[in-house]
Design a protein around this motif. Sequence first.
Motif, PDB file in Angstrom:
ATOM      1  N   GLN A 176     -26.969   5.719   3.703  1.00 31.06           N
ATOM      2  CA  GLN A 176     -27.739   4.469   3.514  1.00 31.06           C
ATOM      3  C   GLN A 176     -26.886   3.828   2.541  1.00 31.06           C
ATOM      4  OE1 GLN A 176     -30.155   3.860   5.408  1.00 31.06           O
ATOM      5  NE2 GLN A 176     -30.177   5.677   6.539  1.00 31.06           N
ATOM      6  N   PRO A 177     -26.863   2.524   2.606  1.00 27.78           N
ATOM      7  CA  PRO A 177     -27.690   1.683   3.763  1.00 27.78           C
ATOM      8  C   PRO A 177     -26.526   1.538   4.907  1.00 27.78           C
ATOM      9  CG  PRO A 177     -26.364   0.237   2.133  1.00 27.78           C
ATOM     10  CD  PRO A 177     -26.200   1.453   1.508  1.00 27.78           C
ATOM     11  N   LEU A 178     -27.141   1.295   5.979  1.00 29.77           N
ATOM     12  CA  LEU A 178     -26.497   1.393   7.307  1.00 29.77           C
ATOM     13  C   LEU A 178     -25.579   0.282   7.524  1.00 29.77           C
ATOM     14  CD1 LEU A 178     -29.437   2.760   9.616  1.00 29.77           C
ATOM     15  CD2 LEU A 178     -27.237   3.770   8.978  1.00 29.77           C
ATOM     16  N   VAL A 179     -24.408   0.069   6.862  1.00 26.57           N
ATOM     17  CA  VAL A 179     -23.414  -0.889   7.142  1.00 26.57           C
ATOM     18  C   VAL A 179     -22.289  -0.518   7.848  1.00 26.57           C
ATOM     19  CG1 VAL A 179     -22.051  -2.762   5.588  1.00 26.57           C
ATOM     20  CG2 VAL A 179     -24.455  -1.894   4.700  1.00 26.57           C
ATOM     21  N   PRO A 180     -21.828  -1.122   8.836  1.00 27.15           N
ATOM     22  CA  PRO A 180     -20.301  -0.791   9.474  1.00 27.15           C
ATOM     23  C   PRO A 180     -19.363  -0.907   8.604  1.00 27.15           C
ATOM     24  CG  PRO A 180     -21.411  -2.828  10.414  1.00 27.15           C
ATOM     25  CD  PRO A 180     -22.368  -2.299   9.338  1.00 27.15           C
ATOM     26  N   GLU A 181     -18.602  -0.050   8.475  1.00 29.12           N
ATOM     27  CA  GLU A 181     -17.160  -0.070   7.792  1.00 29.12           C
ATOM     28  C   GLU A 181     -16.050   0.270   8.615  1.00 29.12           C
ATOM     29  OE1 GLU A 181     -17.272   1.769   3.936  1.00 29.12           O
ATOM     30  OE2 GLU A 181     -19.305   1.140   3.569  1.00 29.12           O
ATOM     31  N   PRO A 182     -15.638  -0.698   9.381  1.00 25.15           N
ATOM     32  CA  PRO A 182     -14.432  -0.220  10.165  1.00 25.15           C
ATOM     33  C   PRO A 182     -13.332  -0.123   9.284  1.00 25.15           C
ATOM     34  CG  PRO A 182     -15.155  -2.516  10.705  1.00 25.15           C
ATOM     35  CD  PRO A 182     -16.064  -1.798   9.936  1.00 25.15           C
ATOM     36  N   ALA A 183     -12.304   0.639   9.778  1.00 24.60           N
ATOM     37  CA  ALA A 183     -11.014   0.937   9.195  1.00 24.60           C
ATOM     38  C   ALA A 183     -10.112  -0.194   9.342  1.00 24.60           C
ATOM     39  CB  ALA A 183     -10.485   2.293   9.740  1.00 24.60           C
ATOM     40  N   PRO A 184      -9.142  -0.677   8.501  1.00 23.55           N
ATOM     41  CA  PRO A 184      -8.123  -1.779   8.926  1.00 23.55           C
ATOM     42  C   PRO A 184      -7.377  -1.308   9.959  1.00 23.55           C
ATOM     43  CG  PRO A 184      -8.428  -1.285   6.394  1.00 23.55           C
ATOM     44  CD  PRO A 184      -9.067   0.051   7.225  1.00 23.55           C
ATOM     45  N   VAL A 185      -6.888  -2.179  10.729  1.00 22.42           N
ATOM     46  CA  VAL A 185      -5.991  -1.993  11.960  1.00 22.42           C
ATOM     47  C   VAL A 185      -4.474  -2.187  11.182  1.00 22.42           C
ATOM     48  CG1 VAL A 185      -7.636  -2.700  13.519  1.00 22.42           C
ATOM     49  CG2 VAL A 185      -6.153  -4.467  12.682  1.00 22.42           C
ATOM     50  N   ARG A 186      -3.585  -1.653  11.979  1.00 22.09           N
ATOM     51  CA  ARG A 186      -2.316  -1.738  11.893  1.00 22.09           C
ATOM     52  C   ARG A 186      -1.623  -1.914  13.123  1.00 22.09           C
ATOM     53  NH1 ARG A 186      -0.788   3.029   7.486  1.00 22.09           N
ATOM     54  NH2 ARG A 186      -2.138   2.249   5.734  1.00 22.09           N
ATOM     55  N   PRO A 187      -1.794  -3.184  13.735  1.00 14.69           N
ATOM     56  CA  PRO A 187      -1.229  -3.385  14.947  1.00 14.69           C
ATOM     57  C   PRO A 187       0.120  -3.164  15.219  1.00 14.69           C
ATOM     58  CG  PRO A 187      -2.589  -5.271  14.356  1.00 14.69           C
ATOM     59  CD  PRO A 187      -2.339  -4.410  13.198  1.00 14.69           C
ATOM     60  N   ASP A 188       0.526  -2.857  16.220  1.00  9.40           N
ATOM     61  CA  ASP A 188       2.184  -2.810  16.688  1.00  9.40           C
ATOM     62  C   ASP A 188       1.969  -3.026  18.279  1.00  9.40           C
ATOM     63  OD1 ASP A 188       4.526  -1.585  17.756  1.00  9.40           O
ATOM     64  OD2 ASP A 188       4.543  -0.531  15.595  1.00  9.40           O
ATOM     65  N   LEU A 189       2.993  -3.563  18.938  1.00  8.65           N
ATOM     66  CA  LEU A 189       3.034  -4.051  20.532  1.00  8.65           C
ATOM     67  C   LEU A 189       3.406  -2.698  21.023  1.00  8.65           C
ATOM     68  CD1 LEU A 189       5.231  -7.216  20.191  1.00  8.65           C
ATOM     69  CD2 LEU A 189       2.653  -6.905  20.651  1.00  8.65           C
ATOM     70  N   ALA A 190       3.950  -1.630  20.355  1.00  9.34           N
ATOM     71  CA  ALA A 190       4.124  -0.568  21.161  1.00  9.34           C
ATOM     72  C   ALA A 190       3.048   0.286  21.497  1.00  9.34           C
ATOM     73  CB  ALA A 190       5.190   0.482  20.365  1.00  9.34           C
ATOM     74  N   SER A 191       1.717   0.063  20.654  1.00  8.95           N
ATOM     75  CA  SER A 191       0.714   0.451  21.192  1.00  8.95           C
ATOM     76  C   SER A 191      -0.356  -0.289  21.913  1.00  8.95           C
ATOM     77  CB  SER A 191      -0.060   1.336  19.712  1.00  8.95           C
ATOM     78  OG  SER A 191      -0.414   0.095  18.880  1.00  8.95           O
ATOM     79  N   TYR A 192       0.098  -1.336  22.231  1.00  7.18           N
ATOM     80  CA  TYR A 192      -1.032  -2.313  22.874  1.00  7.18           C
ATOM     81  C   TYR A 192      -1.563  -1.681  24.239  1.00  7.18           C
ATOM     82  CZ  TYR A 192      -2.370  -6.547  25.294  1.00  7.18           C
ATOM     83  OH  TYR A 192      -3.139  -7.604  25.958  1.00  7.18           O
ATOM     84  N   PRO A 193      -2.439  -1.586  24.490  1.00  5.24           N
ATOM     85  CA  PRO A 193      -3.619  -2.847  24.195  1.00  5.24           C
ATOM     86  C   PRO A 193      -4.439  -2.314  22.934  1.00  5.24           C
ATOM     87  CG  PRO A 193      -4.374  -1.472  25.798  1.00  5.24           C
ATOM     88  CD  PRO A 193      -3.189  -0.877  25.636  1.00  5.24           C
ATOM     89  N   LEU A 194      -3.954  -1.617  22.142  1.00  9.35           N
ATOM     90  CA  LEU A 194      -4.706  -1.249  20.773  1.00  9.35           C
ATOM     91  C   LEU A 194      -4.383  -2.362  20.000  1.00  9.35           C
ATOM     92  CD1 LEU A 194      -4.384   2.638  20.268  1.00  9.35           C
ATOM     93  CD2 LEU A 194      -6.353   1.468  20.813  1.00  9.35           C
TER      94      LEU A 194
END
Length: 750
Positions: A176-194
Amino acid sequence: MKRVLLALACGSIVAAALLGAAGSAAARGFPPPAPFASIQLAQLGYGDDTLQGPLVSADWFIPGPADFLLGAPKSGDVSYLDMDVIPSELLTKESVLVVYWNGVPISDRQIGATSGARERFRVAVPFELIDPEVNRLSVQAQLRLAIDTCEAGSVDSPARHLTIMSSSTVTYSYAQPLVPEPAPVRPDLASYPLPFFSPTHPQPAPVRIIVPDSPSATELTALGEVATQLGQYAGDRGLKVELQRASDVHESDLASTHVILLGKRSSLPLLRGLQGAPLGQDGSGFLDASRRPIPEDSGVVMVMPSPWSPARGLLVVSGTSDAAVGKAALALAGRDGIAALRGTYAIVPDAAPYAAPAAAATVATRLSDLGHKDEQVNGVGDHAISFTAFLPSVPRDASVALDLAVSHSGLLDQDRSSMRIVVNDLPLESVAFRDLPPVHAIRRIDLPGAALRPGANALRVEFSLRLPGLAARDACNAVPVEQAWAVLHADTSILPPSGPDRGAAEPSLDTYPYPFNRNGRLDDVLVVVPPTLGQNAQALAQYLCDLGRTTRAGLLRPAVVTSDAFDPKRDALNKDVILFGLPQDDRAIGDLGAQLPVVVGTDQRLVLGREITVRVADLERLGVVEEIPSPWSPGRTVLVVSGTSAEGLDYAVEAVRQRALSGNVVVATLQQPRAPVAGAIPTPKPIAFGGPAPIPLDVSSYRLRPQILAPQQQTRPPWVLIAAGIVAAIAVLIVAAQSYAAFRAGEDRS
């Protein structure tokens, strides 16, 4: 007269639907993520599972808490599993059940020596074992009877059973409180479509595609390629997609979505002002890592954390010319091109697709082309592996060759172990393993055209695995199940009959997505869209994604043009055409006019039937999907996805996504809430896991004839029938005269 009554009946049914659904309805929106409440197995699509045998097991996959943090374990406030079971009352006290969470045992329980009544027990789920995305719940049980000898036949005793109820429930304890906390992304074309699509995230963020205000034909086709490929990756999970023109974007809205900037650099203000990108820019275009100008016709693909939220991704598919944008999109239109990408950016100086197979060529489709890998079944007993094959129209006297590639354990009882091939629930052939070598055997099965249908066909390979000498074993639990296995290899292939695919004689929505994915590809599809993407651009993006998930082809290249630029005599030649949009936005739909079974007027009225004109009451929210033979190219088909409003277009797209199609016309309206039935057990509301939540629809299907038939549908004129009747009468007279002459000749001889 019968057809007139049918048209009137259809008109009255639709009118009732229109008047009954006249309430307000909002266009599809994607609500912010919310934590799951208690999750029933039934809400995930699982049913009650009855396990039979001496050693049994079952698995379920449970969505995790996603971006919502779990509270630290404390007394009286823990995550838990309520397991509902019904054991056989004949099980002895030695019968036990073990519950696993992500492979770790979390509970052991005696389940024998009971009255056989339904019982519920609660199991605490350790905080540290819960995965935020997807969790594997497993049970293993040993079911013992008083007489446990194989000689007595107790292995297959019907008394040896345990039922795990679908009412079993998982409940998470959130911080509590119910707040979403998504993790930061580290994009890489090798892992696309992530990170734009994750196959395991319970509540993935939507993807917002931003295109120029007036996209060119190349930019529209690039949109089709990128969106359909994302849809293919999403598959049955589906993907939440939004589509916006550049001038409609408000930067304050971009923090909640992943973003794709698609189009020429000069037409995307957000791209020109982008800071912190892997590639720099100057006044004339993009700069490489050495700050040198990138050639004008070289495509640019970049990926980075979104400037509006570090937990979201930003993908750039661009260039300084139409040719450059086309090359960048083509690199993302197929699995081979995507596999070549690495890092945070790619410069694409050249990209060209392989030539599509000729229409008359016969191309084998392997299971690997459909996205399958080698699949293995284990254990004594019966097992099944299912897959879907999209086939052209096959004549009843022809056949489709299925080359099954299988391996099996050499320790099986070769006489009692076998496999069976079932197509569309029709068993076709059984093969004993004694007739197959154990390592990578190829067995050709001819699938008769009478058992097949154009479009999706359900194929199932059933394995029956038996071990020798089972009856001589001392104890049932000594059965060496690890010795029983079989493999269906991914190079199993389907070889349709040679010759051009001319489609079904009378198009039917039952076979969708055929014929628009002929030979599993989208090369012959042309999508015609409104000039400014219409009043509901989001519906267009959602439909393109859905079109992509209907095929497993290695390269997706549907063509997309605006209705203003659409020239049927040029563009529709040897193409299956999809007309998308509202009639007032898409001129091509209005041009078909009375060739359609249902005419959706710009005044939000429908015209049904051929023998009689039936106009029905106004409705602001009505979706219409219809299919006709192409009036522009023989053997081809036209699909119209339309409606009477922007919301109605949402309903048409949803009807296609739910595969709620039959006949040649589908009318979809928003489903009205129904009063609960007294005393009935309420059905659990399904959890939308991954893709967009389904819109509750009432769908009506019809088989109607248009007011003006397409050329290949034209009925024979009356004079043809009259001439045929005269010829037949003359033939009868000639035969009668010859018979009479022969009879008189016989009398004269006598």
